[in-house]
Write an enzyme that holds these catalytic residues in place. Structure first.
Site, PDB file in Angstrom:
ATOM      1  N   SER A  40     -33.254   9.350  18.334  1.00 37.73           N
ATOM      2  CA  SER A  40     -33.130   8.391  19.438  1.00 37.73           C
ATOM      3  C   SER A  40     -31.940   8.657  20.366  1.00 37.73           C
ATOM      4  O   SER A  40     -31.918   8.151  21.474  1.00 37.73           O
ATOM      5  CB  SER A  40     -33.048   6.968  18.908  1.00 37.73           C
ATOM      6  OG  SER A  40     -31.803   6.727  18.295  1.00 37.73           O
ATOM      7  N   LYS A  81     -26.266   3.757  19.211  1.00 37.57           N
ATOM      8  CA  LYS A  81     -26.853   3.661  20.553  1.00 37.57           C
ATOM      9  C   LYS A  81     -25.740   3.639  21.598  1.00 37.57           C
ATOM     10  O   LYS A  81     -24.573   3.496  21.282  1.00 37.57           O
ATOM     11  CB  LYS A  81     -27.682   2.375  20.710  1.00 37.57           C
ATOM     12  CG  LYS A  81     -28.784   2.178  19.693  1.00 37.57           C
ATOM     13  CD  LYS A  81     -29.918   3.145  19.853  1.00 37.57           C
ATOM     14  CE  LYS A  81     -30.937   2.928  18.740  1.00 37.57           C
ATOM     15  NZ  LYS A  81     -31.882   3.997  18.636  1.00 37.57           N
TER      16      LYS A  81
END
Length: 186
Positions: A40, A81
């Site tokens: 990701s 993230k």
């Protein structure tokens, strides 16, 4: 002679105990290792990169836009993230461009993937209201996204992240050695 050996053994034992306690305190309060699990954050971070997370960064300061953070996700896993929205920000994506409070922002860390995408935008258009049901990022929370926008489970899916769930700021990739570097916001 036996007393001297016993004394030396005691000194080594004390030194070892102190070293273990210090290592534990540093790991618990200051820095922690983490392994990137998944794709990701590609191309910025690769699957199985090993990193150091600075736990102190947000105890003495605030997150900045585009910092890479580690946090406890709702499913009980730790996610890594990029901070896109800070408390009070209005966010929107249009034509593969990030708008924060009405101003367009460049995201140079996405350039490599944007060149590869030929079948539409890398980041699908959205408004904050569509994703979290609010016009602005709530106080004490962050809106985060993975750099691999098409394959990232992030705030678009799990909502804004409370600061209380943030472990720290990703600061250094140390393994594999050929990829070792300091993580920057861009």
């Amino acid at each position: 002679m036996a007393k001297k050996k016993k004394n030396e053994l005691w000194e080594w034992t004390k030194a070892l105990v102190i070293a273990v306690i210090l290592a534990g305190l540093i790991r618990w309060f200051l820095f922690a290792p983490i392994v990137v699990d998944g794709l990701s954050m590609m191309p910025t971070l690769k699957n199985q990169d090993r990193m150091i997370v600075n736990k102190l960064a947000y105890k003495i300061g605030e997150p900045h836009r585009f910092d890479i953070i580690v946090f406890h996700a709702p499913e009980g896993k730790d996610y890594i993230k990029r901070v896109i929205g800070l408390p009070g920000d209005r966010l929107e994506y249009k034509k593969d461009t990030l708008y924060i409070n009405g101003k367009a922002y460049k995201e140079p860390y996405l350039d490599e993937y944007k060149k590869q995408v030929t079948d539409g935008p890398l980041t699908e258009p959205f408004t904050l209201k569509e994703k979290i049901g609010r016009d602005t990022v709530p106080r004490g929370e962050l809106f985060v996204m993975g750099d691999n926008r098409r394959f990232s489970k992030d705030s678009r899916h799990i909502g804004a992240i409370p600061m209380s769930k943030v472990i720290g700021k990703a600061s250094i990739v140390y393994w594999p050695p050929k990829d070792a570097h300091i993580v920057t916001a861009e």
